[in-house]
Design an enzyme around this catalytic site. Structure first.
Site, PDB file in Angstrom:
ATOM      1  N   SER A 167       0.832  -1.202   0.000  1.00 19.97           N
ATOM      2  CA  SER A 167       0.000   0.000   0.000  1.00 19.97           C
ATOM      3  C   SER A 167       0.870   1.258   0.000  1.00 19.97           C
ATOM      4  O   SER A 167       1.686   1.442  -0.893  1.00 19.97           O
ATOM      5  CB  SER A 167      -0.946  -0.036   1.201  1.00 19.97           C
ATOM      6  OG  SER A 167      -1.907   0.987   1.118  1.00 19.97           O
ATOM      7  N   ASP A 195      -0.057  -4.234  -3.927  1.00 21.46           N
ATOM      8  CA  ASP A 195      -1.239  -3.379  -4.039  1.00 21.46           C
ATOM      9  C   ASP A 195      -0.899  -1.933  -3.684  1.00 21.46           C
ATOM     10  O   ASP A 195      -1.470  -1.348  -2.749  1.00 21.46           O
ATOM     11  CB  ASP A 195      -2.364  -3.895  -3.139  1.00 21.46           C
ATOM     12  CG  ASP A 195      -3.739  -3.729  -3.780  1.00 21.46           C
ATOM     13  OD1 ASP A 195      -3.823  -3.718  -5.022  1.00 21.46           O
ATOM     14  OD2 ASP A 195      -4.733  -3.604  -3.046  1.00 21.46           O
ATOM     15  N   HIS A 258      -7.225  -5.784   0.035  1.00 25.98           N
ATOM     16  CA  HIS A 258      -5.989  -4.997  -0.049  1.00 25.98           C
ATOM     17  C   HIS A 258      -4.828  -5.766   0.585  1.00 25.98           C
ATOM     18  O   HIS A 258      -3.717  -5.804   0.044  1.00 25.98           O
ATOM     19  CB  HIS A 258      -6.231  -3.671   0.671  1.00 25.98           C
ATOM     20  CG  HIS A 258      -5.216  -2.608   0.407  1.00 25.98           C
ATOM     21  ND1 HIS A 258      -4.623  -2.404  -0.823  1.00 25.98           N
ATOM     22  CD2 HIS A 258      -4.684  -1.652   1.240  1.00 25.98           C
ATOM     23  CE1 HIS A 258      -3.790  -1.376  -0.745  1.00 25.98           C
ATOM     24  NE2 HIS A 258      -3.801  -0.920   0.503  1.00 25.98           N
TER      25      HIS A 258
END
Length: 346
Positions: A167, A195, A258
């Site tokens: 992330s 991600d 996620h």
């Protein structure tokens, strides 16, 4: 209904910070001011804590110091960075670090939880997202300095060092790699971006996010609507199960999807799981009859390989090798493959 829920999550993360900061300025309540001073909103990004994982230690807190006597300089090194409202204490990062250790690496988890707004008040944390996003640049510089210090003091060559980020942590890795290049005029060999966060970064120029030029090889896993997908930021893009939501997660649990990127990486690093994948370009991912607005949330899922399929590949531990030249855009099937059919090993 699920599409509207997903839309709400993305827009809420990107926009609510504006209202909160405006309120704080308009109503300078002493309690609010004191909270903000202690929060990531004020750029609390002056330090990192590094946790060491190897055959001797399972998360030794080194602070921001080196501990060369605890490190085998002949082993490859991986730095793992978390994202928004996370920390080095999250089990998925520990599992990933241990998977690398089992494969002969020294692993460091870089904790920047204060700057990532991990300790914010419930209900306020999402409003602090943009502050955490802004802090990734400073955290990246600290990580770069730690990397170069490790090289100099512990005699570890740069070619033996990899970055892995989830992330916002992916952008931390990108900024760290940029700063490493400034410090020693050398390019990081490898970054794994799990991600990588799209809000606040997806439309940015190369210098303001993780970018293909940050490392000699960048591999990207996409597992949710929060991750960058259409903007090709790496040499190899692997989109799992359409890249919107994952089978292990409820349709409305975007954070779960996620985080599945970490789970997939752990399974592949450990060798417990390998995935089949087929080529999947941006043109193939978008249904031409769909309205442009809905393309963010839907995909054309390709068919699973069969004994007659020849244009498919096997994704395994080779994906994490610096010298792997395998590139392109692929759709990966989420289940561990039992039958490899005629798919090529990469």
């Amino acid at each position: 209904m699920r599409k509207f829920a997903a839309i709400f999550v993305v827009f809420f993360v990107q926009c609510t910070h504006l209202y909160s900061l405006a309120q704080a300025r308009a109503e300078p309540d002493p309690g609010v001011v004191e909270y903000l001073k202690q929060s990531c909103v004020y750029g609390n990004s002056s330090y990192i804590n590094v946790y060491l994982y190897n055959s001797r230690f399972q998360g030794k807190n080194l602070g921001n110091q080196q501990s060369c006597q605890d490190i085998n300089a002949s082993l490859p090194v991986v730095f793992i960075t978390h994202g928004f409202t996370s920390s080095a204490q999250v089990s998925t990062f520990k599992d990933l670090a241990n998977a690398f250790v089992q494969k002969g690496h020294t692993a460091f988890i870089v904790d920047w939880s204060e700057a990532a707004c991990t300790d914010g008040l419930p209900g306020v944390q999402f409003a602090e997202y943009n502050a955490a996003a802004s802090n990734t640049y400073d955290i990246g510089q600290l990580m770069a300095k730690y990397t170069v210090d490790l090289m100099n003091k512990c005699k570890i060559p740069l070619n033996n060092i990899q970055y892995v980020g989830h992330s916002l942590g992916s952008h931390v890795c990108g900024f760290a790699a940029k700063h490493v290049k400034k410090l020693i005029n050398k390019t990081m060999p490898y970054i794994l971006a799990l991600d990588p966060a799209d809000p606040s970064f997806g439309s940015n120029k190369c210098g303001e996010r993780i970018c293909k030029s940050d490392a000699k090889r960048i591999v990207v896993f996409k597992t949710s609507i929060l991750g960058i997908g259409e903007n090709i930021i790496g040499h190899l893009l692997i989109v799992f199960d359409g890249g919107k939501s994952q089978p292990a997660c409820s349709w409305y649990d975007v954070p779960c999807s996620h985080s599945e990127s970490i789970v997939y990486a752990t399974g592949m690093v450990s060798g417990r799981c390998q995935h089949l994948a087929v080529p999947w370009t941006a043109q193939q991912r978008i249904n031409p009859i769909q309205w442009k607005f809905w393309r963010v949330f839907t995909s054309n899922i390709p068919a699973y390989p069969t004994s007659d399929t020849t244009n498919c590949v096997v994704l395994n531990t080779n994906v994490f090798k610096n010298d792997n030249t395998f590139e392109g855009e692929y759709h990966a099937f989420p289940d561990c493959a039992r039958n490899l059919f005629k798919c090529r090993q990469q």
